[in-house]
Design an enzyme around this catalytic site. Structure first.
Site, PDB file in Angstrom:
ATOM      1  N   GLU A  81      -1.100  -0.623  -3.092  1.00  0.00           N
ATOM      2  CA  GLU A  81      -1.919  -1.074  -1.972  1.00  0.00           C
ATOM      3  C   GLU A  81      -1.228  -0.560  -0.709  1.00  0.00           C
ATOM      4  OE1 GLU A  81      -2.480  -5.334  -1.593  1.00  0.00           O
ATOM      5  OE2 GLU A  81      -3.526  -5.039   0.317  1.00  0.00           O
ATOM      6  N   ARG A 119       8.218  -6.696 -13.863  1.00  0.00           N
ATOM      7  CA  ARG A 119       8.545  -6.288 -12.507  1.00  0.00           C
ATOM      8  C   ARG A 119      10.064  -6.184 -12.413  1.00  0.00           C
ATOM      9  NH1 ARG A 119       6.460  -7.140  -7.202  1.00  0.00           N
ATOM     10  NH2 ARG A 119       4.450  -7.064  -8.183  1.00  0.00           N
ATOM     11  N   LYS A 161       6.799  -6.922  -0.509  1.00  0.00           N
ATOM     12  CA  LYS A 161       6.432  -6.220   0.721  1.00  0.00           C
ATOM     13  C   LYS A 161       6.305  -7.193   1.885  1.00  0.00           C
ATOM     14  CE  LYS A 161       3.257  -3.606  -1.378  1.00  0.00           C
ATOM     15  NZ  LYS A 161       2.184  -2.642  -1.646  1.00  0.00           N
TER      16      LYS A 161
END
Ligand code: ATP
Ligand code: MG
Length: 567
Positions: free
Chosen positions: A43, A267, A277
């Site tokens: 994204e 992850r 982020k």
């Protein structure tokens, strides 16, 4: 916890995803004649970090291993958080890491297709327009232990839904006033199947589609269908999407479209590092760091600026393997990856970070001797250079101790040490200023001990230290970076505190160093070893020709012990 540690050498073993991919191609008729297609789907709401590098290496790696394709797709369905700067930085970072996408896609290119598919769901009775607001919807949703309740708007007619959805699209309602939801099962154990939202109203400008849309698809509605449109065979994502998989599958099945396989891996978390982020953005916005590319940031751009090589990051991703379960990787593995690479390729230089002057009282005043120094002992073709040896030199302040402990093998009063590539010297006198600070060491050198000469071999001393000529050296700024966080798990802050409270107040120290003349000529981006000190990189942003500023990438491990034993 990961395949690498389960099976030893990661390079000689398939990770669990590769095993599954091979199995799929061997057994699934729909894959006959096809090739692996993967995608990296960021994204564009921030810069990429080292966790993304893992995903990039995995997705591009699979395509390479199986002669397939890997695309870069921007998952740009959240207009308020995304922008072009992020898009560009992501492209730069992927390429810098050494990968080239086969095709470049944007989820926003599919807004029209996704809208058509939404109409299909409505027509077939699988979606409805809901007037509940966010709070009410949460209330109706139930909990992990209690089923949800049907929305009072669930039984709207197809006609009414078609009409309302079109009016949502046409901008007749305000943000949050209505949503389009799938009609699945409010009693499902998996909360993601309790009539999930497909579209929300958001009167926001999109960096690519402009003001064409005021309804935007949710991640779940966009992601799987984007994969499907692109013919992705294996859609690899992180573990938190495991319980979204039933929804991913439901959409493909219900729409009767090509159905990729979603697979999850853990992850990556890194000790002493935050990786979300949102938190990285906060560090930037609140100026705890100088920007996304601050050399202390775990972003790809920060690591690049710090001096990490693409090879070292790929090596790191390779070393840690592909984990099935959540795990935290020790940042030491990252640091050892760059050491490993730079040990092989970085030229060595001498640089004195905290200089103290040494005067060799028995050395001719105007003499310069040119000493031969090996550029890189690890590289047979690395060659050598000549470095000037003069009467006045600088050595590292902490390579001298006035009252040292017994195992101190560097310079001390009446003690001897070898100057690397030079002579053995003896400290005769310690000169202090009126405040008692040591300002100079008066020493004598032993002319028979010139490095490499036959007579030098006879004389052994335990310590070897680095130095530079006082008159023939340069001064440069060196940034000594340390970890950005003092806590191994900075995300775990106690009640009332945040990860910001775990910031290391001493994560950078700038010193003025005395270095070999050659070092002042290094171009921005050059990576070198300062002997006995560590690996350094001429900052790519702040260096100007002739005036490099060096970033410490990483210290050398066991430096002192190693050099001392070579003495
Ligand atoms: P963050 O939570 O840090 O904001 P994200 O998952 O929201 O990250 P995306 O841009 O959605 O970021 O991620 C793009 C791809 O990178 C996704 O497939 C995601 O699963 C993967 N990815 C993100 N973070 C990690 C990580 N720490 N380890 C491995 N893969 C990751
Ligand atoms: Mg995300």
């Amino acid at each position: 916890m990961n395949d690498a540690s389960e099976s030893g050498d990661p390079s000689s073993h398939k990770n669990f995803i590769e095993v599954e991919v091979e199995k799929d191609f061997a057994t699934k008729p729909e894959l006959a004649g096809r090739h692996v297609v993967t995608r990296f789907p960021p994204e564009p709401n921030g810069y990429l970090h080292i966790g993304h590098a893992k995903s990039i290496c995995l997705n591009f790696g699979l395509a390479k291993t199986y002669s397939g394709k890997c695309n870069l797709r921007f998952d740009d369905t959240n207009p308020t958080k995304e922008n072009e700067e992020y898009v560009n930085s992501i492209k730069t970072d992927v390429q810098w890491l050494g990968f080239q996408w086969d095709e470049l896609f944007y989820a926003s290119d599919y807004f029209g297709r996704l809208y058509e598919w939404a109409l299909q769901l409505i027509r077939e009775g699988h979606a409805f327009v809901c007037d509940l607001n966010a709070d009410q919807m949460r209330d109706y949703r139930g909990t992990l232990t209690e089923p949800g309740r049907n929305s009072p708007f669930r039984d709207r007619s197809v006609q009414e839904n078609m009409d309302l959805f079109e009016r949502m699209k046409n901008g007749e309602f305000v943000d949050g006033e209505r949503t389009l939801r799938a009609k699945i099962d409010m009693g499902a154990a998996n909360l993601n199947l309790r009539d999930p939202v497909l579209y929300r109203i958001m009167h926001a400008h999109h960096h690519r589609t402009g003001d064409a849309w005021c309804i935007y698809p949710m991640y779940d509605w966009a992601h799987g269908q984007s994969d499907s449109i692109e013919g992705v065979t294996h859609s690899i994502c992180t573990l938190e999407f495991e319980n979204h998989r039933p929804l991913y599958d439901w959409f493909c099945r219900t729409l009767r479209i090509y159905h990729p396989r979603q697979m999850e891996f853990a992850r990556m978390n890194l000790s002493y590092t935050v990786m979300s982020k949102r938190k990285l953005l906060q560090l930037v916005n609140e100026k705890h760091v100088s920007g996304w590319d601050d050399p202390r940031m775990p972003t790809i751009s920060g690591l690049r600026r710090r001096g990490y090589t693409p090879e070292s990051l790929r090596l790191f991703c390779d070393k840690i393997g592909v984990a099935r379960f959540s795990s935290t990787i020790d940042v030491i593995i990252l640091e050892s990856s760059i050491r490993e690479h730079l040990n092989a390729i970085a030229p060595r230089f001498m640089a004195v970070l905290d200089p103290i002057k040494v005067v060799l009282t028995n050395y001719p005043t105007d003499q310069t001797e040119w000493m031969e120094a090996v550029n890189n002992p690890e590289d047979p073709n690395g060659g050598s250079r000549q470095i000037p040896f003069t009467r006045e030199l600088y050595i590292e302040r902490d390579d001298f101790m006035e009252t040292p402990p017994s195992k101190f093998f560097r310079l001390k009063p009446s003690g001897e040490v070898r100057l690397r590539y030079g002579y053995i010297i003896r400290c005769d006198e310690v000169v202090k200023d009126s405040a008692g600070n040591i300002v100079q060491l008066n020493c004598t050198y032993d002319p028979s001990t010139k490095s490499g000469s036959p007579s030098a071999i006879e004389r052994k001393v335990k310590g070897t230290i680095h130095w530079v000529s006082a008159s023939q050296s340069s001064e440069v700024d060196v940034r000594l970076y340390d970890r950005l966080f003092i806590s191994e798990t900075p995300d775990e802050a106690p009640e009332g505190k945040s990860f910001l409270d775990n910031i290391n107040p001493n994560s950078v120290r700038v010193v003025r160093a005395r270095v070999e003349l050659e070092l002042a000529k290094q171009a921005a981006g050059a990576r070198v070893q300062f002997e006995r000190n560590g690996y350094f990189c001429a900052d790519i942003k702040d260096s100007i020709p002739g005036v490099p500023i060096f970033n410490r990438i990483v210290t050398l491990k066991d430096t002192w012990a190693k050099i001392a034993s070579k003495g």
